[in-house]
Design an enzyme around this catalytic site. Sequence first.
Site, short mmCIF file in Angstrom:
data_model
loop_
_atom_site.label_atom_id
_atom_site.label_comp_id
_atom_site.label_asym_id
_atom_site.label_seq_id
_atom_site.Cartn_x
_atom_site.Cartn_y
_atom_site.Cartn_z
CG HIS A 37 -1.85 -1.08 1.41
ND1 HIS A 37 -1.72 -2.04 2.38
CD2 HIS A 37 -2.96 -1.40 0.71
CE1 HIS A 37 -2.73 -2.89 2.29
NE2 HIS A 37 -3.49 -2.54 1.29
N GLY A 147 -2.72 -1.54 -7.31
CA GLY A 147 -1.59 -2.47 -7.29
C GLY A 147 -1.75 -3.56 -8.33
CE LYS A 149 -1.48 -10.19 -3.21
NZ LYS A 149 -2.91 -10.29 -3.08
P1 AMP Z 1 -6.43 -3.83 -0.38
O1 AMP Z 1 -6.29 -3.03 0.87
O2 AMP Z 1 -5.92 -5.21 -0.26
O3 AMP Z 1 -7.81 -3.73 -0.98
O4 AMP Z 1 -5.46 -3.16 -1.45
C1 AMP Z 1 -5.53 -1.80 -1.76
C2 AMP Z 1 -4.65 -1.51 -2.96
O5 AMP Z 1 -3.30 -1.90 -2.67
C3 AMP Z 1 -5.07 -2.32 -4.21
O6 AMP Z 1 -4.94 -1.52 -5.37
C4 AMP Z 1 -4.07 -3.45 -4.20
O7 AMP Z 1 -3.84 -4.00 -5.48
C5 AMP Z 1 -2.83 -2.77 -3.67
N1 AMP Z 1 -1.89 -3.76 -3.13
C6 AMP Z 1 -2.18 -4.73 -2.22
N2 AMP Z 1 -1.08 -5.51 -2.01
C7 AMP Z 1 -0.11 -5.01 -2.80
C8 AMP Z 1 1.26 -5.40 -3.06
N3 AMP Z 1 1.81 -6.43 -2.46
N4 AMP Z 1 1.96 -4.66 -3.94
C9 AMP Z 1 1.40 -3.59 -4.58
N5 AMP Z 1 0.13 -3.20 -4.40
C10 AMP Z 1 -0.62 -3.89 -3.52
#
Ligand code: AMP
Length: 282
Positions: A37, A147, A149
């Site tokens: 994040h 991300g 990811k």
């Molecule tokens: P989340 O809180 O899991 O919904 O993720 C929020 C944002 O962070 C989304 O755009 C995800 O793709 C990104 N994100 C989560 N994990 C990673 C990672 N390991 N590397 C890069 N971006 C990430």
Amino acid sequence: MQILRTIHETQQTLLQHKRRGQTIGFVPTMGYLHSGHISLVREAKKENDIVVVSIFVNPTQFAPHEDLSKYPRDFERDHSLLEAEGVAYIFYPSAEEIYPQGSQTEVTVKEKTRHFEGEFRPTHFAGVTTIVTILLQCTLPDIMYLGQKDAQQAAVLTQMVSDLHIPCRVTVCPTIREEDGLAKSSRNVYLTEKERSQSVIIYKALSAVYSELEQNGNVAVALEKGKLVLSEIEGISIDYLAVADDMRFAPAEQIEKEMKYYIITAVRINGKRLIDNLVFIA
Ligand code: AMP
């Protein structure tokens, strides 16, 4: 850094910045922040006058049997991390603020949600596209940072922003990994020590598919190799391991020169579901 909890306050505050000609970078998250994040926040900070991060565990993207109630949360810690990064605002609304009684509108993307996550989590993407539309209306960003990811999510949201002519650019940032290759994820906290060490197999399997595609270009053979690697771990089950093309986000049976693909997987280690992917340019 200011915490914004209501939509009205958020729109009014951010409109003032826009009227002053300042650009807004927006990072949507579900909190429990990690360096993945933070990499998005840093990119946003580089390219915009102010950065807004939303923290909202969106109930509508979880199916009834999924992990909504136990999804990890730690607002105090997230707050300190974002303050240290020089974030201007955290948008931290309640579920009632986002979905007041009587709200009934859903945003859906058709083709790119059909396979992979869309197949195994049939209601997930409608939840994601609807919440991100709402968040974009609240935060009025110039650029939204996502991300790699969550490759399919990024593809679906990029499509949505384009189709709905939302005046915002989408930037997709690389996946941040642990030293052993496991993609950083808030959900990694669910893993026991043993499962954590087993989970490195995901990156190994994706890398095996990548090398095979690079050397021989045969998708079926490459995926077989990847599945063989995954099967080394007892208690693993594979939702999918596939090569998706960038245009349709659908399974690709063969690869064409200079086209972009994603080697994507979702596995469960003792029932704990993890997703990951690698970008492959043929
Ligand atoms: P989340 O809180 O899991 O919904 O993720 C929020 C944002 O962070 C989304 O755009 C995800 O793709 C990104 N994100 C989560 N994990 C990673 C990672 N390991 N590397 C890069 N971006 C990430």
